[in-house]
Design an enzyme around this catalytic site. Structure first.
Site, short mmCIF file in Angstrom:
data_model
loop_
_atom_site.label_atom_id
_atom_site.label_comp_id
_atom_site.label_asym_id
_atom_site.label_seq_id
_atom_site.Cartn_x
_atom_site.Cartn_y
_atom_site.Cartn_z
CG HIS A 126 45.97 -11.20 19.10
ND1 HIS A 126 45.39 -10.66 20.23
CD2 HIS A 126 47.20 -10.62 18.99
CE1 HIS A 126 46.23 -9.80 20.78
NE2 HIS A 126 47.34 -9.75 20.04
CB SER A 134 14.16 1.85 28.38
OG SER A 134 13.86 0.65 29.09
CB ILE A 186 12.15 1.81 19.14
CG1 ILE A 186 12.02 0.76 18.03
CG2 ILE A 186 11.74 3.18 18.62
CD1 ILE A 186 10.61 0.54 17.54
CB ALA A 227 13.96 -6.68 10.16
CG LEU A 247 7.85 -2.22 -3.74
CD1 LEU A 247 8.51 -2.38 -5.10
CD2 LEU A 247 7.10 -3.48 -3.36
NE ARG A 303 -0.56 0.32 4.97
CZ ARG A 303 -1.20 0.34 6.14
NH1 ARG A 303 -2.51 0.21 6.17
NH2 ARG A 303 -0.53 0.48 7.27
CB CYS A 318 12.37 -3.07 8.22
SG CYS A 318 14.12 -3.41 8.53
CB ALA A 369 9.77 4.02 22.22
#
Length: 470
Positions: free
Chosen positions: A449, A181, A184, A318, A38, A35, A42, A269
């Site tokens: 290393h 917290s 997001i 996602a 594309l 809608r 995310c 959030a």
């Protein structure tokens, strides 16, 4: 007459478009219905553009602290908000074009418009071509979710923001309230703090990033406080009033005291709401709090109707949606006669979580607390980055890696990390869990290393009292 397909995917987020591609790879005639844009939330408004914003904030942080690296930068270092946002939107636009290209490459029909199910395997699309009727042998619902509003203070895009408003601010906040917290909330708190904003985070539970291991939560709380963020845990916002000048919030602290504070802006959030209303699901799928209930392959109660991603039970990530998309597409191809695909059910215990604040956090599997609650006899070990040569050389010596094992079998139950680049390193433990590794294999693995990843090896050793560098 309705257009007919083997598979129609409703929604083109990271679950939907990946499901469509995998279906096409397996020889199915596929269509996707979208809608808006594309790539979904995310790609266009979530994971990717927020990382672009956070990268700008990270560069600003390093530039402002150049002296710590023996460098001098002449002149004042400051953020150009418009340019930062423009870069972020450019990244999203580039990837949107990429998904458009993938649809063409895989010969996936794209129907732009509002899709509504008229049965388990049929739907109508109202959009740029008027009303279209589509039919398929199978349909995957991948409609995602949206930010949850506070019941007494809905986001207006001016003073009260969701993540979407926070990504394209009309002005830089002076004093910002972040409610919640989770990933997001903490990412935006970290971003705006690095950009020079006075930030307060309010969390109703007793610790920030509450899904993470307690040690990670405590470390992050201390680090963000040191950076200047005010954090209130065990607290709640009782009321918010917004006007043209700012936001007035009544906040009840952990002791029950209510005080009123003023902010220029507020980000809510506090979770998500699945996009499952008014799309014809009422009699077709079993729902719980709006989320579509599915089996481990994505099947709903109606034959031919599947669901994946944020419109189904969590975790709402996602990469979980993408994995579900592949699994569902393969299961559909198998049902349609493809004997070469062998889909595996999703194991939620092996889904990693990443939060891109500063410092980063990443985890997979059980926390130490959850492992004990589940009845395991636990061996856990932590290795601090201060004992890692690469972390010290990078000037990123704050952080640690923690591993949790079953003392009886040596099974890796969980891994938890906080610090520089841990969102990149966690995949090592994810692969280990998928391969059902024990401490023995991890101890015998050679880590290069100097790398911060050596802390992963040392944390395993620490779990068994064998750490070398602490």
């Amino acid at each position: 007459m309705a257009e007919k397909y083997d598979l129609i995917v409703l929604g083109s987020g990271p679950g939907g478009y990946v499901a469509a591609i995998r279906g096409a790879q397996l020889g199915l005639k596929v269509a996707i219905v979208e809608r808006e844009l594309l790539g979904g939330i995310c790609l266009n408004w979530g994971c990717i553009p927020t990382k672009a914003l956070l990268r700008s904030a990270e560069i600003l942080h390093y530039a402002q602290n150049a002296k710590d690296y023996g460098l001098k930068i002449a002149g004042e270092i400051e953020a150009d908000l418009d340019a930062v946002v423009k870069r972020s939107r450019g990244v999203a636009a580039q990837l949107n074009k990429g998904v458009t290209g993938l649809m063409k490459k895989n010969k996936i029909a794209v129907h732009m418009g509002e899709g509504k199910l008229t049965g388990p395997t049929s739907l109508t699309v109202k959009g740029e071509k008027g009303e279209e009727k589509l039919e398929a042998k199978h349909v995957i619902v991948a409609t995602g979710a949206r930010a949850r509003d506070l019941p007494f203070a809905k986001a207006d895009g001016e003073r009260i923001w969701t993540y979407r408003h926070a990504m394209t601010p009309k002005e830089m906040p002076k004093k910002l309230l972040v409610i919640g917290s989770g990933a997001i909330g903490i990412e935006f708190a970290s971003f705006y703090n690095d950009m020079g904003v006075d930030v307060t985070v309010v969390e109703m539970l007793d610790r920030i990033v509450p899904v993470e291991d307690k040690d990670v939560s405590a470390f992050l709380h201390k680090s963000l406080t040191k950076q200047g963020i005010t954090i209130m845990t065990g607290a709640g916002v009782e009321d918010i009033k917004a006007d043209g000048k700012g936001v007035k919030a009544k906040i009840k602290d952990k002791d029950g005291k209510v005080s009123e504070s003023e902010f220029s802006h507020c980000i809510t959030a506090i979770g998500i709401v699945p996009n499952t209303e008014n799309i014809g699901l009422e009699k077709l799928a079993e729902m719980e709090k709006g989320f579509i209930q599915i089996d481990p392959y994505g099947r709903t109660k109606s034959k031919g109707l599947w669901a994946i991603g944020d419109c189904t039970p969590g975790p709402w990530l996602a990469h979980k949606a993408s994995h579900e998309g592949v699994t569902a597409a393969e299961a559909i191809a198998q049902e349609l006669g493809n004997k070469d695909v062998h889909p595996h059910p999703l194991d939620r215990r092996n889904i990693p979580g990443c939060t891109y604040c500063h410092p980063q956090i990443a985890s997979v599997g059980l926390t130490e607390e959850k492992a004990k609650e589940a009845g395991y006899d636990v061996k856990a070990g932590t290795f601090p980055f201060i004992g890692n040569g690469k972390a010290i050389a990078l000037g990123e010596a704050e952080g640690f890696t923690k591993t949790v094992f079953d003392a009886k079998t040596g099974e890796l139950l969980g891994a938890h990390m906080v610090g520089a680049e841990v969102t990149e390193m966690i995949q090592g433990f994810v692969v280990g869990k998928a391969l059902e590794t024990t401490e023995a294999e991890l101890m015998q693995t050679v880590f290069p290393h100097p790398t911060i990843s050596e802390s992963m090896h040392e944390s395993v050793l620490a779990s068994y009292g064998r750490a070398l560098h602490i």
